[in-house]
Enzyme design. Structure first.
Site, mmCIF file in Angstrom:
data_model
loop_
_atom_site.group_PDB
_atom_site.id
_atom_site.type_symbol
_atom_site.label_atom_id
_atom_site.label_comp_id
_atom_site.label_asym_id
_atom_site.label_seq_id
_atom_site.Cartn_x
_atom_site.Cartn_y
_atom_site.Cartn_z
ATOM 1 N N PHE B 136 0.849 -1.192 0.000
ATOM 2 C CA PHE B 136 0.000 0.000 0.000
ATOM 3 C C PHE B 136 0.893 1.254 0.000
ATOM 4 C CE2 PHE B 136 -2.573 3.214 2.187
ATOM 5 C CZ PHE B 136 -3.667 3.225 1.337
ATOM 6 N N ASP B 208 1.530 -5.234 8.314
ATOM 7 C CA ASP B 208 0.447 -4.249 8.211
ATOM 8 C C ASP B 208 -0.858 -5.035 8.040
ATOM 9 O OD1 ASP B 208 -1.543 -2.534 7.416
ATOM 10 O OD2 ASP B 208 -0.234 -1.290 6.190
ATOM 11 N N TYR B 233 -10.625 1.327 10.602
ATOM 12 C CA TYR B 233 -11.831 1.725 9.866
ATOM 13 C C TYR B 233 -12.223 0.816 8.709
ATOM 14 C CZ TYR B 233 -8.148 4.139 7.196
ATOM 15 O OH TYR B 233 -7.004 4.446 6.509
ATOM 16 N N LYS B 234 -11.473 -0.267 8.471
ATOM 17 C CA LYS B 234 -11.864 -1.166 7.381
ATOM 18 C C LYS B 234 -12.759 -2.269 7.959
ATOM 19 C CE LYS B 234 -7.569 -0.095 4.955
ATOM 20 N NZ LYS B 234 -8.041 0.623 3.751
ATOM 21 N N ARG B 382 -12.871 -3.572 -7.062
ATOM 22 C CA ARG B 382 -12.705 -4.347 -5.829
ATOM 23 C C ARG B 382 -14.052 -4.547 -5.138
ATOM 24 N NH1 ARG B 382 -8.431 -2.306 -1.515
ATOM 25 N NH2 ARG B 382 -10.100 -0.779 -1.279
#
Lengths: 422, 422
Positions: B136, B208, B233-234, B382
């Protein structure tokens, strides 16, 4: 909260003065913008500001509609993406910063690290980082850490000693990191003179505005300050741990390199490019995804300043602290309290600090009577005033309560942990 | 959202399969813990999780009672001070970390910086920092920044190439920074084998977990991982920009030195001592005052996992992604879509990614029909699934909508900015 009036003509006199000053208060209507609990005199807004009335409805909308219903689309459709820059500009208006130089986000500690590290990079070859020996702890710890990592020597020099220090060693100084207000005593330093002295040595100045922003006019652009940081939760009343902010003067943007190149500060944050290219302007100081709930609560809180002139805020703040000093003189000095806050208005922030060996226990006893102040080790009681909601009558009540508590020795002198040091 | 069924026996068959799988879903009741908007199929919870039902009442209490009424006292009386460690432990339970090793706060970027810098300090003399070329963006940018500042060389090595790389250069490697899930393709790497390989070179591993935590069992302690970070927050659904977290294995605590010595990580944070002395344990990784509103919203959100077995989450997640891959094969491959997500369940995270030259426009057209997915440049759609609330029927609806949109070319192929890349 119960108080019995002191049985002197003084008390009557002070009551009359308080009532007259409150009657003449042109900012009195602003108090309605805060949801202050009844029967409480809140004099700790320099540590955690109270709840602004604008916050609950905004936060409910952010949670239920923006997050709950609009979901991921809110990053564009509800302005989440731009919030750090938008809130930054709103804070900028309170600290004399033209738009495009202030970004909101992260904690003061992280912003300090960013600012100090970036400032050091702008003065290559200079070997000294100067901070105040009495600076707030995080400022000192972060300055020491940055100095060590960047191979600079840390020098602890008080604002009073700075001009002489700069005459001797100014050409080695990269950055001076100061606060305009001493968080313990409430002493206000001359930001203009200090900024000028630092620039005279071709060094950079970083101001920590935690105890100044929102309490008095700060003119960063006019003073040609280089960097500034501050928190959102003291005088700005943005909520517990509200995001901090970073100001970088526009003339430094082009060369600004931050130590934390998070993806939101990238020139093309959605491009997934391999290498980091900083965004133009202050946006390059953005780091990671900001805590939107806390950030938008801060934004709502800042509407308490709508239409409020900071000159009026400063005038009322000085009236409040001046009155509290007078109450202290009349009611508390005879009981062994000593004020450490300058009587000269030009040298006074927006708090009054009184020294007493049982400061800790007295603060707790005051709280039991509904007067919320705080203490700083080892022996200072701090009373913060905020011209947006504090009244002179409240300050007299606080002084009377403290007098009675001390006179009757109704406090438990056992030490106990306090809340956060701020 | 309107869908017209594909006029084949396939569609009937897929509908039956979806309904049977949903009927057998042992986690079906958990969906009620989320306030999902009606008429929306939300498949972007791997970017921003939806609103958990527990959040609004908790946040209202935090704002109105804790902040509004209890004010500064809440730092002690309402547990604000301990929140970063308490929420850290709650997250720890989802990532296989025994209590006392995880702290919540700041953004993933800041935690990455902290973890990488601290890890480098634990391997003095080693000169390489390894990261995934497809990591990322923030992971890559922060790794490059830390490497440059600490005088290390950054090497971009994919997980597949890592064993050979370590055979050749392992004795020079300080830290390897990886994610167990590729955020674009959804490929899942073997955390155990990679951790072991890194340890075989006496280097340290940083994971991560942004795209793994809460979506599948992660066993940090069991794997003897060294460091881990992740966002709130995911899959954890803690709200936009919810605080991140940092895990440091207990065996490293004693020597852990963080680059950001904020006052809340001090051994005696209220002592105002001149120098920084790190607190014992993971508390030394605390930095500044945490954003309490966002942090306590995250804490409330995590109650969605109460009584939920992550093995069951993983089994359902694989059922969901497996079913979506089947839908894609049947309905979308004929229209030019290619799946880039592994069909092997052991190599699949909790998302399905489809390649199509008009990914961007198709994502927008889908959103107009109430199916929220996202895209990653240049050409990936996605679809994130979250076993806590996603149904098989929703995935079939999404695939059918996408088929119709693509077949009827009802999308506008003009590029436009998307939301944040996460």
């Amino acid at each position: 909260m119960t108080t019995t009036p002191t049985t002197t003509a003084q008390a009557t006199d002070l009551t009359e003065v308080a009532e007259r000053l409150d009657a003449d208060d042109t900012l009195a209507h602003v108090r309605e913008r805060f949801l202050l609990p009844p029967h409480v005199v809140y004099l700790d807004g320099n540590s955690l500001g109270p709840l602004p009335a604008a916050v609950p409805p905004v936060l409910a909308d952010v949670v239920t509609r923006q997050w709950g219903t609009d979901l991921i689309g809110s990053w564009n459709d509800n302005g989440w993406w731009e919030a750090p820059l938008r809130v930054g500009d709103t804070i900028g208006a309170l600290i004399g910063a033209a738009p495009g130089q202030t970004v909101a986000g992260d904690s003061t500690s992280v912003q300090l690290f960013t600012a100090l590290d970036a400032a050091v990079s702008l003065r290559p070859g200079r070997t000294l980082l100067v901070t105040d020996p009495d600076h707030f702890p995080t400022d000192r710890y972060v300055a020491a850490a940055v100095a060590e990592r960047r191979g600079l020597d840390l020098r602890r020099v008080s604002p009073a000693e700075l001009p002489r220090f700069l005459r001797d060693e100014g050409d080695r100084v990269a950055v001076v990191s100061y606060s305009p207000v001493d968080f313990r005593t409430g002493e206000l330093f001359d930001m203009g003179a200090l900024t000028q002295a630092v620039h005279g040595a071709d060094a950079l100045i970083l101001w920590d505005l935690c105890h100044a922003a929102g309490a008095l006019p700060v003119e960063l652009d006019f003073l040609e300050a280089d960097f500034a940081v501050g928190c959102g939760y003291k005088f700005l009343s943005g909520g517990p741990g509200a995001p901090a902010y970073l100001y970088v003067a526009r003339r430094h943007h082009h060369e600004l390199r931050t130590p934390l190149p998070g993806w939101t500060g990238h020139a093309d944050p959605f491009g997934l490019s391999r290498d980091y290219t900083p965004a133009p302007g202050i946006a390059r100081a953005r780091i990671g995804t900001p805590p939107i709930l806390s950030l938008l609560a801060l934004e709502a809180a800042l509407t308490a300043y709508d239409g409020v002139d900071l000159t009026a805020v400063r005038a009322k703040s000085l009236s409040l602290t001046g009155f509290l000093l007078r109450c202290a003189d009349d009611l508390l000095t005879p009981l062994g309290f000593t004020s450490v806050t300058p009587t000269d208005p030009d040298r006074r922030g927006s708090q009054v600090s009184l020294r007493h060996p049982h400061a800790h226990a007295l603060t707790r006893a005051l709280a039991d009577r509904g007067v919320i102040a705080d203490m700083r080790a080892p022996d200072l009681l701090r009373f913060g005033v905020n011209a947006l909601y504090t009244t002179h009558r409240e300050l007299l009540t606080a002084a009377q309560c403290l007098r009675e508590t001390a006179a009757e020795r109704e406090y438990d002198p056992t030490p106990r942990t306090t809340g956060p040091v701020t």
